[in-house]
Scaffold this motif. Structure first.
Motif, short mmCIF file in Angstrom:
data_model
loop_
_atom_site.label_atom_id
_atom_site.label_comp_id
_atom_site.label_asym_id
_atom_site.label_seq_id
_atom_site.Cartn_x
_atom_site.Cartn_y
_atom_site.Cartn_z
N THR A 1 0.98 -1.06 0.02
CA THR A 1 0.15 -0.10 0.12
C THR A 1 0.88 1.13 0.00
O THR A 1 0.57 2.24 -0.85
CB THR A 1 -0.85 0.05 1.22
OG1 THR A 1 -0.11 -0.27 2.37
CG2 THR A 1 -2.07 -1.02 1.01
N HIS A 2 1.77 1.45 0.97
CA HIS A 2 2.46 2.62 1.03
C HIS A 2 3.57 2.87 -0.17
O HIS A 2 3.88 4.18 -0.47
CB HIS A 2 3.43 2.51 2.49
CG HIS A 2 3.78 3.92 2.87
ND1 HIS A 2 2.68 4.96 3.25
CD2 HIS A 2 4.76 4.65 2.96
CE1 HIS A 2 3.44 6.25 3.40
NE2 HIS A 2 4.79 5.95 3.21
N THR A 3 3.93 1.78 -0.63
CA THR A 3 4.92 1.90 -1.82
C THR A 3 4.47 2.77 -2.77
O THR A 3 5.09 3.47 -3.46
CB THR A 3 5.22 0.55 -2.43
OG1 THR A 3 5.85 -0.31 -1.42
CG2 THR A 3 6.17 0.62 -3.58
N GLY A 4 2.95 2.56 -3.13
CA GLY A 4 2.44 3.52 -4.23
C GLY A 4 2.23 4.85 -4.07
O GLY A 4 1.91 5.63 -4.85
N VAL A 5 2.68 5.46 -2.84
CA VAL A 5 2.32 6.84 -2.51
C VAL A 5 3.81 7.53 -2.02
O VAL A 5 4.16 8.81 -1.82
CB VAL A 5 1.60 6.96 -1.39
CG1 VAL A 5 0.09 6.65 -1.58
CG2 VAL A 5 2.16 6.46 -0.12
N LEU A 6 4.88 6.87 -2.27
CA LEU A 6 6.39 7.41 -1.88
C LEU A 6 6.71 8.71 -2.99
O LEU A 6 7.02 9.39 -2.32
CB LEU A 6 7.44 6.13 -2.07
CG LEU A 6 7.40 5.38 -0.91
CD1 LEU A 6 8.37 4.16 -1.34
CD2 LEU A 6 7.60 5.91 0.37
N ASP A 7 6.43 8.33 -4.19
CA ASP A 7 6.69 9.36 -5.07
C ASP A 7 6.07 10.51 -4.80
O ASP A 7 6.51 11.80 -4.96
CB ASP A 7 6.73 8.94 -6.54
CG ASP A 7 8.09 7.96 -6.93
OD1 ASP A 7 9.09 8.09 -6.23
OD2 ASP A 7 7.78 6.95 -7.68
N PHE A 8 4.84 10.27 -4.63
CA PHE A 8 3.91 11.76 -4.53
C PHE A 8 4.27 12.34 -3.31
O PHE A 8 4.44 13.53 -3.36
CB PHE A 8 2.21 11.07 -4.26
CG PHE A 8 1.44 12.08 -3.84
CD1 PHE A 8 0.94 13.05 -4.83
CD2 PHE A 8 0.86 11.96 -2.57
CE1 PHE A 8 0.10 14.19 -4.37
CE2 PHE A 8 -0.03 13.22 -2.06
CZ PHE A 8 -0.35 14.05 -2.99
N LEU A 9 4.31 11.73 -2.31
CA LEU A 9 5.03 12.56 -0.80
C LEU A 9 6.41 13.03 -1.04
O LEU A 9 6.47 14.17 -0.60
CB LEU A 9 4.96 11.30 0.28
CG LEU A 9 3.71 10.86 0.66
CD1 LEU A 9 3.77 9.59 1.65
CD2 LEU A 9 2.68 11.81 1.16
N LYS A 10 7.19 12.29 -1.79
CA LYS A 10 8.51 13.19 -2.09
C LYS A 10 8.06 14.26 -2.74
O LYS A 10 8.73 15.47 -2.57
CB LYS A 10 9.24 12.27 -3.02
CG LYS A 10 10.61 12.83 -3.41
CD LYS A 10 11.39 11.92 -4.18
CE LYS A 10 12.65 12.57 -4.94
NZ LYS A 10 13.54 11.50 -5.70
#
Length: 431
Positions: free
Chosen positions: A127-136
């Protein structure tokens, strides 16, 4: 979301049967940072807004749905005692059902609509892998991810993301070191979730035992509760010790399915992720007898250790601010994450910015309920580096032996000898 809820129902149905038989693209960056509270998303003169994604429903809800409410309870306790430098913490909890597509939706809502200061303790590797780039891209502090994937420890690639618990390779090495010393000559096998959780765990195990030291390697996916083929493969291979990287529902399914296959009873050593006794006993019902002798590592004090001052503190907060919810390892996890968060916010100072928070976590030096050391620095965002083994005896899960530590590379497993620090008398962290 509905599909995951149905999966959760299927898991529960499978466990009930087992228990019976066993008893016999990026948006524009935000303008985070800046000198005054008014310029910092999620921060006012009186409030700090944090957000998280959690599986309140779906296949991972068992146990894990208790984490965020426990964190909120500790924040409420701190708020009632003055907050953090005069600001109260507001914690927004979004249900993603352990579905990566849902995670992206709710995290974007938290960041773009709710304007949270930071994302805290988002749960799950897939789940969290998919939001890493967005949060960065949004420059949002991504604190203390509730997963042991090594993906969180990439400070050059993801400078705002930090892990929390021991990563799965560290844990795999610690488990394998214990097995090597205490089960010499036994046939060792591995069960892993088919993502970074399972792969990183197996990598750690094989660093210690070698690829040839693991006879059968099986995988599962959370969307399929039929793991009979995997357990049959273990039985056919003559597995005597099974190390598993499993969430609670699949730890319980593994034990129950094995019991149905002609009494196949290897020594189970699950990851700390899926080893909380109270959660597993609730899932297995009358089949909780299968948990007797279960061995697993832990990085926080066991929830039943009434003499531990951290457990005493968290029980007090749980009773006063969490509706006296059934107290287990998930509650301890959630409260310690909140305690660490308050420590970090205090260290970031009164002129709170996203940059000052990141710098505060990277400065390290945190002491709380964790049994091992935090490894935070500018070059290491991995979290806790030590664990202690535990065992279920007569229905009680208790820690035993030394706390040990290692890394996710070729370093040895060594004893960690620094004594744990007690909480402050009033239970409120200080800067």
């Amino acid at each position: 979301m509905l599909r995951n809820a149905r999966r959760g129902i299927v898991v529960a149905a499978c466990l009930a049967l087992i228990a019976t038989s066993a008893a016999c693209s990026d948006d524009a960056p935000s303008t985070g940072g800046g000198g005054t509270a008014a310029a910092v998303p999620g921060v006012t003169d009186t409030e700090i807004t944090l957000g998280t994604h959690m599986p309140l429903t779906g296949p991972a809800a068992a146990g894990y749905s208790k984490i965020a409410p426990a964190s909120k309870a500790f924040f409420d306790y701190v708020n009632a005692n003055g907050g953090v430098n005069g600001r109260k913490i507001k914690y927004l909890i979004e249900d993603d059902g352990y579905n990566p597509a849902n995670t992206q939706t709710v995290v974007r809502k938290l960041v773009l609509e709710d304007k949270v200061f930071a994302i805290l303790n988002g749960l799950g590797t897939p789940t969290h892998t998919g939001v890493l780039d967005f949060l960065k891209t949004q420059k949002v502090p991504d604190l203390f991810v509730a997963s042991g994937s090594r993906s969180w420890n990439q400070p050059e690639k993801y400078p705002t993301t930090f892990g929390y618990q021991p990563d799965y390779t560290v844990e795999g090495k610690i488990i394998a070191d214990y097995v090597k010393k205490n089960f010499p000559g036994k046939v060792v096998c591995h069960m892993g979730q088919d993502d970074d959780f399972g792969r990183d765990s197996l990598a750690g195990v094989e660093q210690v035992l070698g690829a040839d030291g693991v006879k059968s390697k099986q995988k599962y996916v959370t969307s399929n509760t039929n793991i009979t083929p995997q357990i049959q493969a273990f039985k056919a291979a003559g597995c005597q010790v099974v190390i598993s990287a499993t969430i609670p529902a699949f730890t319980a399914l593994s034990l129950g399915t094995a019991a149905k296959l002609g009494g196949f009873r290897p020594q189970w050593i699950p990851s700390s992720v899926g080893a909380d006794y109270t959660t597993l006993a609730g899932l297995l019902g009358d089949g909780k007898v299968l948990l007797e002798g279960l061995i697993a590592p832990g990085y926080l004090p066991v929830s039943t250790d009434a003499a531990n001052p951290w457990i005493q503190l968290f029980q007090k907060v749980n009773k006063e601010y969490n509706g006296n919810a059934p107290f287990d390892g998930n509650v301890v996890f959630g409260m310690n994450v909140a305690y660490l968060t308050v420590q970090s916010l205090l260290k970031a100072g009164k002129d709170l910015t996203r940059e000052s928070l990141i710098a505060a976590v990277e400065s390290g030096g945190f002491k709380n309920a964790a049994v091992g050391p935090y490894r935070y620095s500018k070059t290491d965002h991995s979290g806790i580096g030590g664990m202690q083994m535990g065992k279920v005896t007569a229905g009680v899960q208790a820690a035993f032996g030394p706390v040990v530590q290692t890394d996710d590379a070729a370093g040895p497993v060594t004893e960690y000898t620094e004594a744990a620090a007690p909480p402050p008398a009033n239970g409120i962290p200080t800067a």
